[in-house]
Enzyme design. Sequence first.
Site, PDB file in Angstrom:
ATOM      1  N   SER A  97      -5.240   4.545   0.909  1.00  0.00           N
ATOM      2  CA  SER A  97      -6.041   4.515  -0.311  1.00  0.00           C
ATOM      3  C   SER A  97      -5.997   5.835  -1.058  1.00  0.00           C
ATOM      4  O   SER A  97      -5.412   6.790  -0.591  1.00  0.00           O
ATOM      5  CB  SER A  97      -7.472   4.168   0.034  1.00  0.00           C
ATOM      6  OG  SER A  97      -7.935   5.008   1.068  1.00  0.00           O
ATOM      7  N   THR A 134       6.960  -5.785   1.856  1.00  0.00           N
ATOM      8  CA  THR A 134       7.412  -7.099   2.285  1.00  0.00           C
ATOM      9  C   THR A 134       8.707  -7.510   1.604  1.00  0.00           C
ATOM     10  O   THR A 134       8.945  -7.180   0.463  1.00  0.00           O
ATOM     11  CB  THR A 134       6.327  -8.114   1.908  1.00  0.00           C
ATOM     12  OG1 THR A 134       5.127  -7.681   2.512  1.00  0.00           O
ATOM     13  CG2 THR A 134       6.670  -9.488   2.405  1.00  0.00           C
ATOM     14  N   GLU A 147      13.060   2.393   3.153  1.00  0.00           N
ATOM     15  CA  GLU A 147      12.153   3.520   2.932  1.00  0.00           C
ATOM     16  C   GLU A 147      12.758   4.810   3.467  1.00  0.00           C
ATOM     17  O   GLU A 147      13.053   4.931   4.649  1.00  0.00           O
ATOM     18  CB  GLU A 147      10.795   3.209   3.562  1.00  0.00           C
ATOM     19  CG  GLU A 147      10.065   2.130   2.760  1.00  0.00           C
ATOM     20  CD  GLU A 147       8.862   1.538   3.474  1.00  0.00           C
ATOM     21  OE1 GLU A 147       8.013   0.971   2.776  1.00  0.00           O
ATOM     22  OE2 GLU A 147       8.784   1.647   4.700  1.00  0.00           O
TER      23      GLU A 147
END
Lengths: 413, 413
Positions: A413, A195, A285
């Site tokens: 995860s 973000t 990114e």
Amino acid sequence: MSKTVSPLAPKSFPALPAIEGVRIATAEAGIRYKNRTDVLYVTLPKDTAVAGVFTRSKCPSAPVDWCRKNLAKGTARALVVNSGNANAFTGKRGAEAVKLTADIAAEAAGCRASQVFIASTGVIGEPLDAAKFEGVLTACEKKAKPTAWLDAAKAIMTTDTFPKVATRTATIGGVEVTLNGIAKGAGMIAPDMATMLSFVFTDAPIAAPVLQALLKKGADKSFNCVTVDSDTSTSDTLLFFATGTAGARGAPTISLPSDRRLKEFRSALESLLCDLAQQVARDGEGARKFVTVKVTGATGATSAKRIAMAIANSPLVKTAVAGEDANWGRVVMAVGKAGEPAERDKLAIWFGDIRVAVKGARDQEYDEAKTSAYMKGDEITIRVDLGLGRGEATAWTCDLTKAYVEINGDYRS
Amino acid sequence: MSKTVSPLAPKSFPALPAIEGVRIATAEAGIRYKNRTDVLYVTLPKDTAVAGVFTRSKCPSAPVDWCRKNLAKGTARALVVNSGNANAFTGKRGAEAVKLTADIAAEAAGCRASQVFIASTGVIGEPLDAAKFEGVLTACEKKAKPTAWLDAAKAIMTTDTFPKVATRTATIGGVEVTLNGIAKGAGMIAPDMATMLSFVFTDAPIAAPVLQALLKKGADKSFNCVTVDSDTSTSDTLLFFATGTAGARGAPTISLPSDRRLKEFRSALESLLCDLAQQVARDGEGARKFVTVKVTGATGATSAKRIAMAIANSPLVKTAVAGEDANWGRVVMAVGKAGEPAERDKLAIWFGDIRVAVKGARDQEYDEAKTSAYMKGDEITIRVDLGLGRGEATAWTCDLTKAYVEINGDYRS
């Protein structure tokens, strides 16, 4: 925080001066990361004016809802930002977590909860355990220091590969004031760990409505001209705090946006916001190249902006830049899809200073070898002239590389 | 043509029957590729009605300009399609190349140039040497055969990894008619080697304005619901030819779009167009997974479509699918950025049959292991219910993989 720093990162960081009354602390609250700071606490003096612009997402995060609600009151005494958890799409529990964070910070800072501004960045949809701030923020209040700006920028990083800071000065009525800003963001904007957040501080005595007007205009010329991947966060937050502490040194209080004494300050703010916004694109990114898209000759500024963003958002233009290919055909495609007035036979396109296309066809004098050499650089400018009017706009982005897919295709995860 | 066929390609190709009066030939004109066909020539009987829908790009290719201009006359006698060069952004020379192609084809087919429909796909901005069609199209006219449909689909491939064909039948006034379609496209839509083209043929006697109405509606429910990378081509072309030859077998002539005898035909057309459109997504550049996005409960159909496309176009959603990550946070982000009415606390999200989020937060009963197993499949359905109204829409796309970046980052030459 990634271990590999973007090749487009600045070679050094400027030292940000103190802003009277502003004190900063960071801490490890253990929200998600291990062995790094994940909370930023900033304490602000009484009567600090505040302005903010936020994501246009229809599904904003709980902290965005909170800031929007309290912005109307126009004063701030504390800022709390955590990384690791965005507290977005967390339902009623999300709103409760924000309220608890504000209560803990208000007790630490000695203010009302409505004077605490909050932002969160990180994973989405996971409940945020705000009880972890208990004790941490009180300790922060005790240890807060005036010049811990780089620490502040580091504590709010997620997939960022470098901290983003910038500083400017300007005079208002002959008195020098300072603007300091920090930002984070590495996708424009991934809700999951990328973000965009930015916080700007000044000691200038500027009333909240004026601050809001300045910030909105500044954001349109900076953060709203940057894109990494066209995705809009649930949490984008840009807050601007004015302590007014320069008033004691004779700076006049500004209460109208039209005040001419704001001229230099406005430029300094826009320059600072552009600096931070470009740093976000430089840390996009997987970015290997920083891309500036300039559009001229459009029928108007809005039209130019839409065309610039269509080019900057095009996956095909961005993969071509990654491949060091001066593929102006894809630039034409992006101009065409923007839906704005454009005439094929009036279009001209440049990569850097090299004109590759003119009057609706390849430039006869275009030199492929020279263009290929230009595309190997890490700063690429694409210019399009539409030949229709005087509308101009600039957008900043980065290339689209396999590393982007890798970063975002990795399992959460 | 890529050597590695998409894992999502159909296991076999249907055999398309002849359509009376339609004859097909392909040839090697040496436009760009070596050792493969690159021209498709289709000859059509007298009075063949034609309809078309085209790219919305403001910078369309020369063949798109040509087809648009001649569509108003409503009849077609020949179709010429070449791969290897898109004849887009080629200025006046591009228009001249189209005219020369039409002249050569008109002489071969024995018709007027304005009855020749043309499409080109391949590299953009390079002049197309239409003189290469000289002799080739006359030879095509001589050797054209009624059932060379798969050859037709192969001749128009660029980065496609498999040819795209589909066939349906329907009865009109008790008489069976046939619909055959071919398509190409592997980016939605790269102007450089991946433009979307599709051609549909029927023997049904349907007047051109009716054909146009059927095609427009059909395209909205099929090709306009597919996205690979959100980029719009300069050349997208979908043409529909109705020879009317089934009239000799007693099929009634249809001259009103409201004619009830079209019911079955309309369904067959929509089914055929969806089949072809989905094949384009299945052959999306670098695709490893076929993704269906279903939106329900929106305030209206248009709103639902915009939300579905925002999800289907999101690089972050698509990289998550590539990474086999049921990242519903990114789905929320995409819903939020669509700008359509949405209430966080009413949203529910499913991956396949597994509800992962409900009422603005993670579903308490959501099973991560089960969801991970689902994400390993090569057909993924993402469903979002907005809980606001009865608007529904479906979009089809594919995942975003490193191979997409690789394919599009390779240097042109």
